[in-house]
Design a protein around this motif. Structure first.
Motif, PDB file in Angstrom:
ATOM      1  N   ASN A   1       5.658  -9.018  -4.433  1.00 38.02           N
ATOM      2  CA  ASN A   1       4.758  -9.794  -3.584  1.00 38.02           C
ATOM      3  C   ASN A   1       5.392 -10.240  -2.263  1.00 38.02           C
ATOM      4  N   ILE A   2       6.562  -9.723  -1.954  1.00 35.23           N
ATOM      5  CA  ILE A   2       7.200 -10.051  -0.679  1.00 35.23           C
ATOM      6  C   ILE A   2       6.350  -9.590   0.517  1.00 35.23           C
ATOM      7  N   PRO A   3       5.639  -8.451   0.426  1.00 34.38           N
ATOM      8  CA  PRO A   3       4.753  -8.089   1.544  1.00 34.38           C
ATOM      9  C   PRO A   3       3.722  -9.178   1.846  1.00 34.38           C
ATOM     10  N   LEU A   4       3.223  -9.828   0.809  1.00 34.36           N
ATOM     11  CA  LEU A   4       2.240 -10.899   0.999  1.00 34.36           C
ATOM     12  C   LEU A   4       2.883 -12.138   1.610  1.00 34.36           C
ATOM     13  N   LEU A   5       4.081 -12.467   1.145  1.00 37.49           N
ATOM     14  CA  LEU A   5       4.788 -13.615   1.714  1.00 37.49           C
ATOM     15  C   LEU A   5       5.108 -13.374   3.186  1.00 37.49           C
ATOM     16  N   THR A   6       5.487 -12.149   3.500  1.00 38.10           N
ATOM     17  CA  THR A   6       5.771 -11.806   4.898  1.00 38.10           C
ATOM     18  C   THR A   6       4.532 -12.014   5.762  1.00 38.10           C
ATOM     19  N   LEU A   7       3.393 -11.554   5.258  1.00 36.01           N
ATOM     20  CA  LEU A   7       2.131 -11.768   5.966  1.00 36.01           C
ATOM     21  C   LEU A   7       1.863 -13.264   6.148  1.00 36.01           C
ATOM     22  N   LEU A   8       2.035 -14.019   5.074  1.00 36.54           N
ATOM     23  CA  LEU A   8       1.752 -15.456   5.090  1.00 36.54           C
ATOM     24  C   LEU A   8       2.651 -16.185   6.083  1.00 36.54           C
ATOM     25  N   VAL A   9       3.920 -15.787   6.143  1.00 34.66           N
ATOM     26  CA  VAL A   9       4.890 -16.465   7.015  1.00 34.66           C
ATOM     27  C   VAL A   9       4.680 -16.095   8.485  1.00 34.66           C
ATOM     28  N   LEU A  10       4.372 -14.820   8.762  1.00 39.27           N
ATOM     29  CA  LEU A  10       4.335 -14.356  10.150  1.00 39.27           C
ATOM     30  C   LEU A  10       2.992 -14.506  10.844  1.00 39.27           C
ATOM     31  N   VAL A  11       1.885 -14.504  10.092  1.00 44.23           N
ATOM     32  CA  VAL A  11       0.565 -14.564  10.721  1.00 44.23           C
ATOM     33  C   VAL A  11       0.361 -15.789  11.626  1.00 44.23           C
ATOM     34  N   PRO A  12       0.908 -16.981  11.286  1.00 46.21           N
ATOM     35  CA  PRO A  12       0.744 -18.125  12.208  1.00 46.21           C
ATOM     36  C   PRO A  12       1.249 -17.866  13.625  1.00 46.21           C
ATOM     37  N   LEU A  13       2.123 -16.873  13.803  1.00 41.42           N
ATOM     38  CA  LEU A  13       2.594 -16.529  15.151  1.00 41.42           C
ATOM     39  C   LEU A  13       1.450 -16.049  16.036  1.00 41.42           C
ATOM     40  N   LEU A  14       0.401 -15.500  15.421  1.00 44.76           N
ATOM     41  CA  LEU A  14      -0.741 -15.006  16.192  1.00 44.76           C
ATOM     42  C   LEU A  14      -1.474 -16.124  16.930  1.00 44.76           C
ATOM     43  N   SER A  15      -1.300 -17.354  16.447  1.00 47.07           N
ATOM     44  CA  SER A  15      -1.998 -18.473  17.096  1.00 47.07           C
ATOM     45  C   SER A  15      -1.363 -18.868  18.424  1.00 47.07           C
ATOM     46  N   ILE A  16      -0.099 -18.490  18.635  1.00 48.23           N
ATOM     47  CA  ILE A  16       0.631 -18.920  19.836  1.00 48.23           C
ATOM     48  C   ILE A  16      -0.064 -18.478  21.125  1.00 48.23           C
ATOM     49  N   PRO A  17      -0.473 -17.203  21.271  1.00 46.34           N
ATOM     50  CA  PRO A  17      -1.168 -16.819  22.508  1.00 46.34           C
ATOM     51  C   PRO A  17      -2.446 -17.612  22.757  1.00 46.34           C
ATOM     52  N   PHE A  18      -3.158 -17.949  21.700  1.00 51.21           N
ATOM     53  CA  PHE A  18      -4.404 -18.704  21.862  1.00 51.21           C
ATOM     54  C   PHE A  18      -4.133 -20.132  22.315  1.00 51.21           C
ATOM     55  N   LYS A  19      -3.030 -20.698  21.818  1.00 55.29           N
ATOM     56  CA  LYS A  19      -2.646 -22.031  22.284  1.00 55.29           C
ATOM     57  C   LYS A  19      -2.188 -21.978  23.736  1.00 55.29           C
ATOM     58  N   MET A  20      -1.384 -20.971  24.075  1.00 55.02           N
ATOM     59  CA  MET A  20      -0.888 -20.834  25.439  1.00 55.02           C
ATOM     60  C   MET A  20      -2.020 -20.562  26.426  1.00 55.02           C
ATOM     61  N   GLY A  21      -3.048 -19.848  25.971  1.00 52.10           N
ATOM     62  CA  GLY A  21      -4.146 -19.485  26.864  1.00 52.10           C
ATOM     63  C   GLY A  21      -5.200 -20.557  27.038  1.00 52.10           C
ATOM     64  N   GLY A  22      -5.057 -21.687  26.334  1.00 59.18           N
ATOM     65  CA  GLY A  22      -6.015 -22.785  26.473  1.00 59.18           C
ATOM     66  C   GLY A  22      -7.359 -22.528  25.820  1.00 59.18           C
ATOM     67  N   PHE A  23      -7.412 -21.593  24.864  1.00 62.58           N
ATOM     68  CA  PHE A  23      -8.676 -21.244  24.234  1.00 62.58           C
ATOM     69  C   PHE A  23      -9.252 -22.404  23.422  1.00 62.58           C
ATOM     70  N   PHE A  24      -8.382 -23.192  22.793  1.00 63.34           N
ATOM     71  CA  PHE A  24      -8.867 -24.273  21.947  1.00 63.34           C
ATOM     72  C   PHE A  24      -9.560 -25.362  22.765  1.00 63.34           C
ATOM     73  N   ASP A  25      -9.062 -25.627  23.961  1.00 62.69           N
ATOM     74  CA  ASP A  25      -9.719 -26.607  24.834  1.00 62.69           C
ATOM     75  C   ASP A  25     -11.123 -26.139  25.206  1.00 62.69           C
ATOM     76  N   SER A  26     -11.259 -24.857  25.465  1.00 65.06           N
ATOM     77  CA  SER A  26     -12.570 -24.304  25.821  1.00 65.06           C
ATOM     78  C   SER A  26     -13.534 -24.371  24.643  1.00 65.06           C
ATOM     79  N   ILE A  27     -13.009 -24.128  23.430  1.00 65.18           N
ATOM     80  CA  ILE A  27     -13.856 -24.227  22.239  1.00 65.18           C
ATOM     81  C   ILE A  27     -14.406 -25.640  22.099  1.00 65.18           C
ATOM     82  N   LEU A  28     -13.558 -26.639  22.314  1.00 64.79           N
ATOM     83  CA  LEU A  28     -13.987 -28.034  22.224  1.00 64.79           C
ATOM     84  C   LEU A  28     -15.109 -28.326  23.213  1.00 64.79           C
ATOM     85  N   ILE A  29     -14.943 -27.881  24.453  1.00 70.42           N
ATOM     86  CA  ILE A  29     -15.952 -28.139  25.478  1.00 70.42           C
ATOM     87  C   ILE A  29     -17.302 -27.543  25.069  1.00 70.42           C
TER      88      ILE A  29
END
Length: 444
Positions: free
Chosen positions: A80-108
């Protein structure tokens, strides 16, 4: 900090071993996994800790009784290490969305509908439907953080969060639940998505219709502050957001079709590459460094329960193969399926709900069942069997009072886990589960 580096090193080592296929690298990966397991035991909750220890010991005993050696143990511990790897690394995908200010636009945009409960509900569920695959539980936290000043009705939020996120569980290739099922049943993400995405959209629509009826019956009203102005930048971001998410999904599906690599590996690689590419084009290196440090210090160290449950469940599931207990499960499930596929699917769902209700993670049930079931012998397809397991996983995530999803939402909206799972969402789950099982039985 060192523990985070160790876990990340284990993930990188898995990715290397996947392509190199070296026996000695497998042994090293097994050592890393064992150390990560031992190191997380003392930090995990009591129930996962006890069951993980029991499953790990059972894995060692069953492997020994079958006369298998270190190779089998290493394979089991790392299954199940492939699953743990997915679980650990997927949060990195959120970084571009935070950097791009997408969450602020969603709130508006969400604030535009603060006086229209139906549209606000639809907005929240759709946002979670698309952000959930990338941010996992973090999507609920972020949306709640954006909306906390609006003083929305607690039952309203409970329904919105769980309707939106439960549909994510059914279809997302970036969610570990989908990953574990597709891994063990050897289903490609392309063939699964036709079922998973379609049923998820149907459930999302049903959830919104049911909320409309509930809001009318309870005369739900809203009266909040004015929303902020929607600028041209906000409009651009909201148009770009679905394009980026759909592009990521299509890249994953296309890459799997072309390379035939594991979907778990492809998503993990994408999680490493996408933030780097975004940063290279945006030149926001300072913000990127801050986000990486935050990820290292906050996201990685809190995965103790997942680490011990995934490693021990994988080991236990692999050790059952070829054992009399495992063969007993096969015979029982085959007989049940031949009697009635609907009864078979209902049994899986009830079993999953009951076991998770007492605090055992769904990965235990799925690993044990998926490693012992053959779709051909059961008289169905791999995709249908995968959907049955995912439907059960989604329902149990909401109903179980000790499941992380239920606990998170109950803490955020200040309602009990039973209220959140059964009172607020019980009828919705009953209806969509019945519809889902009927659809799958028909296609079966």
């Amino acid at each position: 900090m060192m523990r985070s580096y160790f876990i990340l090193a284990m993930c990188v080592l898995f990715l290397i071993q996947y392509f190199v296929q070296s026996e000695w690298l497998l042994y090293i990966l097994a050592v890393f996994a064992s150390v990560a397991f031992m190191g997380s035991l003392t930090l995990a909750r009591t129930v996962p800790r006890v069951f993980s220890i029991l499953m790990f010991i059972a894995g060692v005993v069953l492997t020994g009784l079958k006369g298998q050696g270190l190779d089998a143990i290493a394979q089991g511990i790392t299954s199940n290490i492939p699953l743990l790897t997915l679980l650990v690394l997927v949060p990195l995908l959120s970084i571009p969305f935070k950097m791009g200010g997408f969450f602020d636009s969603i709130l508006i945009y969400l604030r535009r509908y603060q006086n229209k409960p139906g549209k606000m509900f639809a907005g929240i569920t759709v946002v979670l439907f698309f952000l959930g695959p990338i941010l996992n539980l973090g999507s609920i936290r972020i949306v709640h953080e954006l909306l906390k000043d609006l003083r929305l009705n607690a039952a309203f939020l409970s329904k919105a969060y769980l309707v939106g996120f439960s549909t994510t569980i059914l279809w997302s290739p970036y969610y570990a639940a989908v990953g574990v099922v597709l891994l063990y049943l050897h289903v490609s993400i392309g063939s699964y998505m036709a079922y998973g995405f379609g049923i998820a959209v149907l459930f999302l629509l049903i959830g919104n219709v049911m909320f409309g009826l509930w809001a009318k019956r309870n005369k739900l009203e809203t009266n909040y502050n004015e929303s902020g102005a929607i600028t041209l930048d906000h409009r651009k971001r909201m148009k770009l957001l679905p394009v980026v998410i759909i592009a990521l999904m299509l890249i994953t599906i296309a890459a799997e079709y072309v390379t035939h690599w594991s979907m778990l590996v492809l998503v993990s690689l994408l999680a490493l590459v996408f933030p780097l590419l975004w940063c290279m084009f945006s030149k926001q290196w300072g913000i990127f460094k801050h986000q990486i440090i935050e990820y290292r210090d906050k996201a990685v160290p809190v995965m103790n329960n997942e680490i011990i449950m995934y490693i021990s469940a994988g080991f236990f599931g692999q050790s059952l193969k070829g054992s009399s207990f495992g063969q007993g499960i096969q015979v029982f499930m085959n007989q049940l399926s031949q009697t009635s596929f609907l009864l078979f699917a209902l049994f899986i769902m009830i079993t999953m709900v009951c076991i998770t209700f007492v605090g055992i993670h769904q990965v235990v049930v799925v690993t044990v069942l998926a490693t012992q079931m053959d779709p051909v012998t059961l008289g169905t397809s791999k995709e249908i069997l995968a959907m049955v397991l995912m439907l059960a996983w989604s329902a149990s995530s909401i109903l179980s009072p000790v499941n992380p999803i239920n606990l998170l939402v109950s803490n955020l909206v200040k309602r009990t886990s039973i209220d959140v799972g059964i009172r607020d969402n019980g009828l919705y789950l009953l209806i969509v589960s019945a519809i889902g099982l009927c659809i799958l039985t028909l296609f079966h």
